[in-house]
Design a protein around this motif. Structure first.
Motif, PDB file in Angstrom:
ATOM      1  N   VAL A 292      28.852  43.114  52.368  1.00  0.00           N
ATOM      2  CA  VAL A 292      28.811  42.236  51.112  1.00  0.00           C
ATOM      3  C   VAL A 292      30.511  42.507  51.146  1.00  0.00           C
ATOM      4  O   VAL A 292      30.930  43.573  51.308  1.00  0.00           O
ATOM      5  CB  VAL A 292      28.412  42.374  49.862  1.00  0.00           C
ATOM      6  N   MET A 293      31.535  41.922  50.413  1.00  0.00           N
ATOM      7  CA  MET A 293      32.653  42.096  49.865  1.00  0.00           C
ATOM      8  C   MET A 293      32.695  42.025  48.869  1.00  0.00           C
ATOM      9  O   MET A 293      32.660  41.117  48.034  1.00  0.00           O
ATOM     10  CB  MET A 293      33.481  40.645  50.710  1.00  0.00           C
ATOM     11  N   ALA A 294      33.266  43.370  48.560  1.00  0.00           N
ATOM     12  CA  ALA A 294      33.482  43.615  46.795  1.00  0.00           C
ATOM     13  C   ALA A 294      34.926  43.462  46.319  1.00  0.00           C
ATOM     14  O   ALA A 294      35.396  44.373  46.638  1.00  0.00           O
ATOM     15  CB  ALA A 294      32.816  44.759  46.201  1.00  0.00           C
ATOM     16  N   LYS A 295      35.061  42.241  45.927  1.00  0.00           N
ATOM     17  CA  LYS A 295      36.637  42.214  45.801  1.00  0.00           C
ATOM     18  C   LYS A 295      36.876  42.375  44.321  1.00  0.00           C
ATOM     19  O   LYS A 295      35.992  42.480  43.498  1.00  0.00           O
ATOM     20  CB  LYS A 295      37.358  40.875  45.328  1.00  0.00           C
ATOM     21  N   GLY A 296      37.704  43.669  44.715  1.00  0.00           N
ATOM     22  CA  GLY A 296      38.717  44.205  43.250  1.00  0.00           C
ATOM     23  C   GLY A 296      37.923  45.154  42.143  1.00  0.00           C
ATOM     24  O   GLY A 296      38.035  45.369  41.284  1.00  0.00           O
TER      25      GLY A 296
ATOM     26  N   LYS B 217      26.969  32.685  53.234  1.00  0.00           N
ATOM     27  CA  LYS B 217      26.950  31.428  54.009  1.00  0.00           C
ATOM     28  C   LYS B 217      26.254  32.484  55.148  1.00  0.00           C
ATOM     29  O   LYS B 217      26.699  33.086  55.633  1.00  0.00           O
ATOM     30  CB  LYS B 217      28.014  30.938  54.126  1.00  0.00           C
ATOM     31  N   PRO B 218      24.966  31.254  56.060  1.00  0.00           N
ATOM     32  CA  PRO B 218      24.404  32.529  56.708  1.00  0.00           C
ATOM     33  C   PRO B 218      25.230  32.906  58.106  1.00  0.00           C
ATOM     34  O   PRO B 218      24.927  33.249  59.038  1.00  0.00           O
ATOM     35  CB  PRO B 218      23.010  30.673  57.302  1.00  0.00           C
ATOM     36  N   GLN B 219      26.130  31.876  57.988  1.00  0.00           N
ATOM     37  CA  GLN B 219      27.221  32.390  60.206  1.00  0.00           C
ATOM     38  C   GLN B 219      27.846  33.726  59.637  1.00  0.00           C
ATOM     39  O   GLN B 219      28.219  34.091  60.017  1.00  0.00           O
ATOM     40  CB  GLN B 219      27.875  31.242  60.523  1.00  0.00           C
ATOM     41  N   ARG B 220      28.194  33.707  58.308  1.00  0.00           N
ATOM     42  CA  ARG B 220      29.154  34.788  58.099  1.00  0.00           C
ATOM     43  C   ARG B 220      28.823  36.578  58.016  1.00  0.00           C
ATOM     44  O   ARG B 220      27.582  37.096  57.729  1.00  0.00           O
ATOM     45  CB  ARG B 220      29.242  34.654  56.238  1.00  0.00           C
TER      46      ARG B 220
END
Lengths: 197, 250
Positions: free
Chosen positions: B35-39, B64-67
Protein backbone atom coordinates in the motif's frame (compact mmCIF):
# COMPACT_ATOMS: atom_id res chain seq x y z
CA UNK A 1 18.30 7.82 -27.26
CA UNK A 2 17.59 11.55 -27.61
CA UNK A 3 18.98 14.12 -25.16
CA UNK A 4 15.44 14.80 -23.98
CA UNK A 5 14.84 11.12 -23.21
CA UNK A 6 18.22 10.85 -21.54
CA UNK A 7 17.66 13.82 -19.21
CA UNK A 8 14.07 12.74 -18.50
CA UNK A 9 15.42 9.34 -17.50
CA UNK A 10 18.00 10.92 -15.21
CA UNK A 11 15.43 13.16 -13.48
CA UNK A 12 13.05 10.23 -13.09
CA UNK A 13 15.72 8.39 -11.09
CA UNK A 14 15.60 11.07 -8.39
CA UNK A 15 13.44 10.35 -5.31
CA UNK A 16 9.87 11.57 -5.54
CA UNK A 17 10.06 12.31 -9.28
CA UNK A 18 8.03 10.21 -11.67
CA UNK A 19 8.30 10.14 -15.49
CA UNK A 20 5.68 12.88 -15.99
CA UNK A 21 7.33 15.30 -13.56
CA UNK A 22 10.72 14.49 -15.07
CA UNK A 23 9.45 15.38 -18.55
CA UNK A 24 7.89 18.58 -17.19
CA UNK A 25 11.25 19.60 -15.71
CA UNK A 26 13.01 18.93 -19.01
CA UNK A 27 10.43 21.03 -20.90
CA UNK A 28 10.85 23.82 -18.35
CA UNK A 29 14.62 23.81 -18.93
CA UNK A 30 14.17 23.77 -22.73
CA UNK A 31 11.74 26.68 -22.70
CA UNK A 32 13.74 28.83 -20.27
CA UNK A 33 16.94 30.83 -20.89
CA UNK A 34 19.92 28.66 -21.83
CA UNK A 35 21.89 30.16 -18.95
CA UNK A 36 19.49 28.59 -16.43
CA UNK A 37 20.24 25.13 -17.82
CA UNK A 38 23.99 25.83 -17.83
CA UNK A 39 23.87 27.05 -14.22
CA UNK A 40 22.00 23.91 -13.16
CA UNK A 41 24.48 21.75 -15.05
CA UNK A 42 27.45 23.50 -13.39
CA UNK A 43 25.90 23.13 -9.92
CA UNK A 44 25.36 19.40 -10.45
CA UNK A 45 28.93 18.98 -11.71
CA UNK A 46 30.35 20.85 -8.72
CA UNK A 47 28.22 18.80 -6.37
CA UNK A 48 29.63 15.60 -7.83
CA UNK A 49 33.22 16.85 -7.77
CA UNK A 50 33.41 18.81 -4.53
CA UNK A 51 31.11 17.12 -2.03
CA UNK A 52 32.51 14.17 -0.08
CA UNK A 53 31.93 12.61 3.32
CA UNK A 54 33.59 14.37 6.25
CA UNK A 55 36.65 12.34 7.26
CA UNK A 56 35.60 12.47 10.91
CA UNK A 57 31.82 12.24 11.10
CA UNK A 58 30.59 11.19 7.64
CA UNK A 59 28.47 14.33 7.13
CA UNK A 60 28.48 15.90 3.64
CA UNK A 61 31.38 18.29 3.27
CA UNK A 62 33.24 20.36 0.69
CA UNK A 63 36.50 19.94 2.63
CA UNK A 64 38.18 17.12 4.49
CA UNK A 65 36.27 18.10 7.64
CA UNK A 66 32.68 19.35 7.58
CA UNK A 67 31.74 22.78 8.99
CA UNK A 68 30.71 21.29 12.32
CA UNK A 69 33.85 19.19 12.87
CA UNK A 70 36.11 22.05 11.75
CA UNK A 71 34.49 24.53 14.14
CA UNK A 72 36.67 24.82 17.30
CA UNK A 73 33.71 26.26 19.24
CA UNK A 74 31.75 23.03 18.96
CA UNK A 75 31.92 20.67 21.95
CA UNK A 76 33.78 17.60 20.67
CA UNK A 77 33.09 15.78 23.94
CA UNK A 78 29.45 15.41 22.92
CA UNK A 79 28.65 13.27 19.88
CA UNK A 80 25.17 13.01 18.41
CA UNK A 81 24.72 9.87 16.29
CA UNK A 82 22.24 10.16 13.42
CA UNK A 83 21.11 7.75 10.70
CA UNK A 84 21.63 9.96 7.66
CA UNK A 85 23.49 13.16 6.79
CA UNK A 86 20.23 15.07 6.28
CA UNK A 87 19.37 14.40 9.94
CA UNK A 88 22.34 16.63 10.84
CA UNK A 89 20.54 19.52 9.13
CA UNK A 90 17.35 18.81 11.08
CA UNK A 91 19.17 19.03 14.41
CA UNK A 92 21.26 22.03 13.33
CA UNK A 93 18.12 23.92 12.33
CA UNK A 94 16.90 23.61 15.92
CA UNK A 95 19.87 25.81 16.89
CA UNK A 96 20.23 24.26 20.35
CA UNK A 97 22.91 21.62 19.92
CA UNK A 98 26.56 22.63 20.40
CA UNK A 99 28.22 19.21 20.12
CA UNK A 100 29.43 17.31 17.06
CA UNK A 101 27.85 14.53 14.97
CA UNK A 102 28.43 11.06 13.66
CA UNK A 103 26.52 9.81 10.61
CA UNK A 104 25.83 6.06 10.59
CA UNK A 105 24.70 5.89 6.96
CA UNK A 106 21.49 4.00 7.78
CA UNK A 107 20.07 1.80 10.51
CA UNK A 108 20.06 -1.89 11.25
CA UNK A 109 17.68 -3.58 8.84
CA UNK A 110 18.18 -7.33 8.48
CA UNK A 111 15.44 -7.41 5.84
CA UNK A 112 17.62 -5.21 3.63
CA UNK A 113 20.82 -7.01 4.54
CA UNK A 114 22.04 -4.07 6.63
CA UNK A 115 23.95 -5.23 9.68
CA UNK A 116 26.51 -3.41 11.86
CA UNK A 117 29.25 -3.93 9.23
CA UNK A 118 27.26 -1.97 6.68
CA UNK A 119 27.00 1.04 9.01
CA UNK A 120 29.67 3.47 10.16
CA UNK A 121 29.87 1.87 13.60
CA UNK A 122 33.57 0.91 13.70
CA UNK A 123 34.70 4.52 12.93
CA UNK A 124 32.41 5.78 15.71
CA UNK A 125 33.90 3.37 18.24
CA UNK A 126 37.41 4.26 17.08
CA UNK A 127 36.55 7.94 17.45
CA UNK A 128 35.43 7.41 21.05
CA UNK A 129 38.47 5.24 21.85
CA UNK A 130 40.95 7.66 20.24
CA UNK A 131 39.54 10.61 22.18
CA UNK A 132 41.19 9.24 25.31
CA UNK A 133 38.19 10.02 27.50
CA UNK A 134 37.41 13.40 25.95
CA UNK A 135 34.07 12.11 24.66
CA UNK A 136 31.77 12.43 27.70
CA UNK A 137 28.45 11.59 26.12
CA UNK A 138 27.08 9.96 23.00
CA UNK A 139 23.50 10.94 22.14
CA UNK A 140 21.79 8.36 19.94
CA UNK A 141 19.39 10.19 17.65
CA UNK A 142 18.27 7.34 15.42
CA UNK A 143 14.63 7.44 14.30
CA UNK A 144 11.83 6.44 16.66
CA UNK A 145 11.11 3.25 14.70
CA UNK A 146 11.69 -0.40 15.64
CA UNK A 147 14.79 -0.38 13.40
CA UNK A 148 16.05 2.88 14.93
CA UNK A 149 15.47 1.51 18.42
CA UNK A 150 17.35 -1.73 17.68
CA UNK A 151 20.22 0.30 16.24
CA UNK A 152 20.28 2.40 19.41
CA UNK A 153 20.38 -0.75 21.57
CA UNK A 154 23.28 -2.14 19.53
CA UNK A 155 25.23 1.14 19.75
CA UNK A 156 24.62 1.39 23.49
CA UNK A 157 26.04 -2.12 23.96
CA UNK A 158 29.15 -1.18 21.97
CA UNK A 159 29.77 2.32 23.37
CA UNK A 160 29.03 1.96 27.09
CA UNK A 161 32.07 -0.28 27.83
CA UNK A 162 34.28 2.46 26.34
CA UNK A 163 33.28 4.89 29.10
CA UNK A 164 31.04 7.70 27.84
CA UNK A 165 27.50 8.23 29.00
CA UNK A 166 25.02 7.01 26.36
CA UNK A 167 21.69 8.79 25.99
CA UNK A 168 18.72 8.59 23.60
CA UNK A 169 16.54 11.39 22.26
CA UNK A 170 13.28 11.73 24.20
CA UNK A 171 10.00 10.82 22.55
CA UNK A 172 6.65 12.46 23.08
CA UNK A 173 4.07 14.99 22.02
CA UNK A 174 5.15 17.32 19.18
CA UNK A 175 5.50 20.97 20.19
CA UNK A 176 2.46 22.99 19.15
CA UNK A 177 0.15 20.01 18.69
CA UNK A 178 -3.21 19.51 20.40
CA UNK A 179 -3.31 16.53 22.74
CA UNK A 180 -6.70 15.63 21.27
CA UNK A 181 -5.12 14.82 17.88
CA UNK A 182 -2.05 12.93 19.11
CA UNK A 183 -2.26 9.17 18.54
CA UNK A 184 -2.40 6.75 21.46
CA UNK A 185 1.07 5.30 21.02
CA UNK A 186 2.72 8.73 21.12
CA UNK A 187 0.76 9.58 24.27
CA UNK A 188 1.88 6.27 25.80
CA UNK A 189 5.53 7.11 24.99
CA UNK A 190 5.12 10.61 26.41
CA UNK A 191 3.62 9.23 29.63
CA UNK A 192 6.44 6.70 29.96
CA UNK A 193 9.06 9.41 29.43
CA UNK A 194 7.43 12.09 31.63
CA UNK A 195 9.74 14.23 33.76
CA UNK A 196 9.37 15.87 37.15
CA UNK A 197 8.72 19.63 37.13
CA UNK B 1 -14.65 2.69 -4.80
CA UNK B 2 -15.53 1.74 -1.22
CA UNK B 3 -12.65 1.14 1.19
CA UNK B 4 -12.22 -2.27 2.81
CA UNK B 5 -10.96 -2.95 6.33
CA UNK B 6 -8.95 -5.93 7.47
CA UNK B 7 -6.69 -6.95 10.34
CA UNK B 8 -3.09 -6.46 9.29
CA UNK B 9 0.48 -6.57 10.49
CA UNK B 10 3.10 -4.28 8.97
CA UNK B 11 6.12 -6.19 7.69
CA UNK B 12 8.10 -3.53 5.92
CA UNK B 13 8.11 0.22 5.34
CA UNK B 14 10.02 2.27 2.77
CA UNK B 15 10.09 6.05 2.57
CA UNK B 16 8.57 7.40 -0.64
CA UNK B 17 9.04 11.01 -1.63
CA UNK B 18 8.97 13.75 0.97
CA UNK B 19 6.03 12.60 3.04
CA UNK B 20 4.83 9.15 2.03
CA UNK B 21 5.72 5.55 2.68
CA UNK B 22 5.31 2.32 0.75
CA UNK B 23 4.13 -0.33 3.21
CA UNK B 24 3.92 -4.11 2.90
CA UNK B 25 1.27 -5.64 5.12
CA UNK B 26 0.27 -9.22 5.78
CA UNK B 27 -3.51 -9.02 6.06
CA UNK B 28 -6.05 -11.52 7.26
CA UNK B 29 -8.45 -11.08 4.33
CA UNK B 30 -6.22 -10.01 1.42
CA UNK B 31 -2.94 -11.84 2.02
CA UNK B 32 0.19 -9.85 1.29
CA UNK B 33 -0.75 -6.29 0.39
CA UNK B 34 1.43 -3.42 -0.81
CA UNK B 35 0.00 0.00 0.00
CA UNK B 36 0.94 3.61 -0.54
CA UNK B 37 0.52 5.60 2.67
CA UNK B 38 0.44 9.23 1.66
CA UNK B 39 1.49 11.93 4.10
CA UNK B 40 2.44 9.65 6.99
CA UNK B 41 6.04 10.92 7.15
CA UNK B 42 5.14 14.58 7.07
CA UNK B 43 5.10 16.92 10.01
CA UNK B 44 1.97 16.29 12.01
CA UNK B 45 0.97 13.35 9.77
CA UNK B 46 -1.70 11.34 11.51
CA UNK B 47 -0.62 7.97 12.78
CA UNK B 48 3.09 8.70 12.31
CA UNK B 49 4.13 6.36 15.10
CA UNK B 50 1.40 3.87 14.34
CA UNK B 51 2.84 2.80 10.99
CA UNK B 52 5.81 1.18 12.64
CA UNK B 53 7.25 -2.13 11.46
CA UNK B 54 5.72 -5.22 13.16
CA UNK B 55 2.71 -3.22 14.43
CA UNK B 56 -0.72 -4.83 14.18
CA UNK B 57 -3.99 -3.05 13.62
CA UNK B 58 -6.96 -2.54 11.37
CA UNK B 59 -5.95 -1.45 7.88
CA UNK B 60 -8.48 0.44 5.79
CA UNK B 61 -7.52 0.55 2.16
CA UNK B 62 -8.94 1.32 -1.28
CA UNK B 63 -8.40 -1.91 -3.22
CA UNK B 64 -8.22 -2.03 -7.02
CA UNK B 65 -7.56 -5.65 -8.03
CA UNK B 66 -5.08 -4.99 -10.86
CA UNK B 67 -2.99 -2.49 -8.92
CA UNK B 68 0.36 -3.42 -7.45
CA UNK B 69 0.09 -0.72 -4.77
CA UNK B 70 -3.21 0.04 -3.08
CA UNK B 71 -4.00 3.35 -1.39
CA UNK B 72 -4.15 3.40 2.39
CA UNK B 73 -6.97 5.30 4.02
CA UNK B 74 -6.10 4.55 7.62
CA UNK B 75 -4.20 2.19 9.86
CA UNK B 76 -5.63 2.01 13.38
CA UNK B 77 -2.80 0.50 15.39
CA UNK B 78 -3.92 -1.91 18.09
CA UNK B 79 -0.51 -3.29 19.04
CA UNK B 80 2.71 -1.37 18.39
CA UNK B 81 5.20 -4.06 19.52
CA UNK B 82 7.84 -1.45 20.26
CA UNK B 83 9.50 -3.98 22.58
CA UNK B 84 10.83 -5.83 19.53
CA UNK B 85 13.32 -3.02 19.03
CA UNK B 86 14.52 -3.12 22.62
CA UNK B 87 16.56 -6.32 22.12
CA UNK B 88 18.65 -7.32 19.13
CA UNK B 89 17.57 -10.94 19.40
CA UNK B 90 13.87 -10.07 19.41
CA UNK B 91 14.46 -7.68 16.50
CA UNK B 92 16.39 -10.30 14.53
CA UNK B 93 13.69 -12.93 15.14
CA UNK B 94 10.91 -10.57 14.07
CA UNK B 95 12.84 -9.54 10.96
CA UNK B 96 13.40 -13.18 10.02
CA UNK B 97 9.73 -14.15 10.25
CA UNK B 98 8.79 -11.01 8.32
CA UNK B 99 11.32 -11.75 5.57
CA UNK B 100 10.11 -15.33 5.35
CA UNK B 101 6.52 -14.18 4.89
CA UNK B 102 7.54 -11.52 2.35
CA UNK B 103 9.51 -14.11 0.39
CA UNK B 104 6.74 -16.65 0.21
CA UNK B 105 3.28 -15.33 1.03
CA UNK B 106 0.86 -14.44 -1.76
CA UNK B 107 -2.04 -12.07 -2.23
CA UNK B 108 -4.54 -14.87 -1.52
CA UNK B 109 -5.89 -14.76 2.02
CA UNK B 110 -4.20 -17.20 4.40
CA UNK B 111 -5.64 -16.67 7.90
CA UNK B 112 -3.48 -19.51 9.30
CA UNK B 113 -0.33 -17.70 8.19
CA UNK B 114 -1.66 -14.39 9.48
CA UNK B 115 -2.33 -15.82 12.95
CA UNK B 116 1.04 -17.63 12.95
CA UNK B 117 2.74 -14.32 12.17
CA UNK B 118 0.92 -12.49 14.96
CA UNK B 119 1.63 -15.31 17.41
CA UNK B 120 5.33 -15.32 16.47
CA UNK B 121 5.67 -11.56 17.02
CA UNK B 122 3.72 -11.67 20.30
CA UNK B 123 5.84 -14.55 21.62
CA UNK B 124 9.01 -12.69 20.67
CA UNK B 125 7.92 -9.54 22.42
CA UNK B 126 6.61 -11.28 25.53
CA UNK B 127 9.24 -14.00 26.07
CA UNK B 128 11.17 -13.14 29.21
CA UNK B 129 13.96 -15.73 29.22
CA UNK B 130 13.52 -17.93 26.17
CA UNK B 131 13.98 -15.26 23.50
CA UNK B 132 16.21 -17.49 21.34
CA UNK B 133 13.57 -20.23 21.48
CA UNK B 134 10.86 -17.69 20.63
CA UNK B 135 12.86 -16.59 17.57
CA UNK B 136 13.36 -20.18 16.39
CA UNK B 137 9.73 -21.09 17.16
CA UNK B 138 8.62 -18.06 15.15
CA UNK B 139 10.51 -19.21 12.07
CA UNK B 140 9.29 -22.80 12.37
CA UNK B 141 5.73 -21.55 12.97
CA UNK B 142 5.77 -19.64 9.68
CA UNK B 143 7.32 -22.61 7.87
CA UNK B 144 4.49 -24.79 9.15
CA UNK B 145 1.80 -22.24 8.30
CA UNK B 146 3.15 -22.11 4.76
CA UNK B 147 2.66 -25.88 4.59
CA UNK B 148 6.26 -27.07 4.79
CA UNK B 149 6.51 -28.56 8.30
CA UNK B 150 9.22 -31.23 8.59
CA UNK B 151 8.31 -34.80 9.51
CA UNK B 152 9.81 -35.60 12.91
CA UNK B 153 8.11 -38.68 14.33
CA UNK B 154 8.64 -41.21 11.57
CA UNK B 155 11.51 -41.75 9.16
CA UNK B 156 10.97 -39.71 6.04
CA UNK B 157 12.26 -42.60 3.89
CA UNK B 158 11.00 -45.88 5.40
CA UNK B 159 8.11 -44.53 7.47
CA UNK B 160 9.18 -46.38 10.63
CA UNK B 161 8.65 -44.49 13.90
CA UNK B 162 11.94 -43.56 15.51
CA UNK B 163 12.72 -45.30 18.79
CA UNK B 164 12.76 -43.36 22.03
CA UNK B 165 16.55 -43.23 22.20
CA UNK B 166 17.25 -43.44 18.50
CA UNK B 167 19.57 -40.85 16.97
CA UNK B 168 18.44 -39.94 13.47
CA UNK B 169 19.62 -37.48 10.86
CA UNK B 170 17.85 -34.26 9.90
CA UNK B 171 17.67 -34.44 6.13
CA UNK B 172 16.45 -30.97 5.09
CA UNK B 173 16.18 -31.87 1.42
CA UNK B 174 14.04 -34.94 2.15
CA UNK B 175 11.78 -32.92 4.46
CA UNK B 176 12.41 -34.44 7.87
CA UNK B 177 14.19 -37.05 9.96
CA UNK B 178 15.89 -40.18 8.69
CA UNK B 179 16.00 -43.14 11.08
CA UNK B 180 19.42 -44.49 12.12
CA UNK B 181 19.28 -47.25 9.49
CA UNK B 182 18.22 -45.05 6.55
CA UNK B 183 20.57 -42.28 7.67
CA UNK B 184 23.63 -44.49 7.75
CA UNK B 185 26.48 -42.78 5.93
CA UNK B 186 24.53 -39.50 5.72
CA UNK B 187 26.46 -36.30 6.48
CA UNK B 188 23.29 -34.49 7.64
CA UNK B 189 23.12 -33.20 11.23
CA UNK B 190 22.55 -35.83 13.92
CA UNK B 191 19.28 -35.38 15.80
CA UNK B 192 18.84 -37.29 19.04
CA UNK B 193 15.67 -37.66 21.14
CA UNK B 194 16.26 -34.41 23.09
CA UNK B 195 16.87 -32.32 19.99
CA UNK B 196 13.83 -33.98 18.38
CA UNK B 197 11.57 -33.09 21.28
CA UNK B 198 12.95 -29.53 21.29
CA UNK B 199 12.26 -29.29 17.58
CA UNK B 200 8.71 -30.57 18.14
CA UNK B 201 8.17 -27.99 20.89
CA UNK B 202 9.41 -25.19 18.62
CA UNK B 203 7.07 -26.32 15.85
CA UNK B 204 4.17 -26.21 18.31
CA UNK B 205 5.24 -22.76 19.51
CA UNK B 206 6.02 -24.00 23.02
CA UNK B 207 8.92 -22.30 24.79
CA UNK B 208 8.93 -24.63 27.81
CA UNK B 209 11.71 -26.89 26.52
CA UNK B 210 15.06 -25.14 27.03
CA UNK B 211 17.06 -24.94 23.81
CA UNK B 212 20.54 -26.24 24.60
CA UNK B 213 22.19 -25.50 21.27
CA UNK B 214 20.40 -22.55 19.67
CA UNK B 215 22.93 -22.19 16.84
CA UNK B 216 22.53 -25.81 15.82
CA UNK B 217 18.78 -25.35 15.79
CA UNK B 218 19.27 -22.26 13.65
CA UNK B 219 21.37 -24.29 11.22
CA UNK B 220 18.53 -26.85 10.95
CA UNK B 221 15.86 -24.29 10.24
CA UNK B 222 18.15 -22.33 7.88
CA UNK B 223 18.87 -25.43 5.78
CA UNK B 224 15.19 -26.34 5.74
CA UNK B 225 14.06 -22.84 4.75
CA UNK B 226 16.74 -22.55 2.07
CA UNK B 227 15.69 -25.86 0.51
CA UNK B 228 11.90 -25.75 0.79
CA UNK B 229 10.57 -22.27 1.39
CA UNK B 230 12.66 -19.35 0.18
CA UNK B 231 14.14 -19.19 -3.28
CA UNK B 232 17.11 -17.19 -1.97
CA UNK B 233 19.06 -17.14 1.29
CA UNK B 234 17.26 -15.01 3.86
CA UNK B 235 19.38 -12.01 4.88
CA UNK B 236 17.74 -11.83 8.28
CA UNK B 237 18.85 -15.38 9.12
CA UNK B 238 22.48 -14.24 8.90
CA UNK B 239 21.73 -11.41 11.34
CA UNK B 240 19.86 -13.81 13.63
CA UNK B 241 22.95 -16.05 13.58
CA UNK B 242 25.11 -13.09 14.63
CA UNK B 243 23.01 -12.25 17.67
CA UNK B 244 22.03 -15.74 18.91
CA UNK B 245 23.83 -16.76 22.10
CA UNK B 246 26.75 -19.14 21.45
CA UNK B 247 26.22 -22.87 21.88
CA UNK B 248 27.86 -24.36 24.98
CA UNK B 249 31.08 -26.36 24.50
CA UNK B 250 30.38 -30.10 24.37
Amino acid sequence: MSVIDQLTGEFARLPGIGPKTALRLVHHLMKGPKDDARRLSRAVMELAERIRPCARCGNFSEHELCEVCANPRRDSGLICVVEEAFDVGAIERAGQYRGVFHVLGGRLSPLDGIGPEELSVAPLLERVRASGGEVREVIIATNASVEGEATAVYLEQQIRPLGPKVSRLARGIPVGSDLEYVDGTTIAEALAGRREM
Amino acid sequence: MAPVSTSAVLLRAHPYGETSRVLRFLTEDHGLLGVMAKGVRGEGGRGVTAVSTFASGVLTVYVKPQRELQTMKDFACTRLRGGLGASLLRFAGASTVAELVLAHAESDPNPTLFHAMEAALDRLEEASEAVAAAALAGVWGIVEALGFAPQLEACIRCGERLGEDEVGRFEAAAGGILCARCGEGSQSPRVGPIARSQLQALLEGRLDAPITFPRRHLALVSDFVAYHVASRPLRSLRFLGDVLPPDPEE
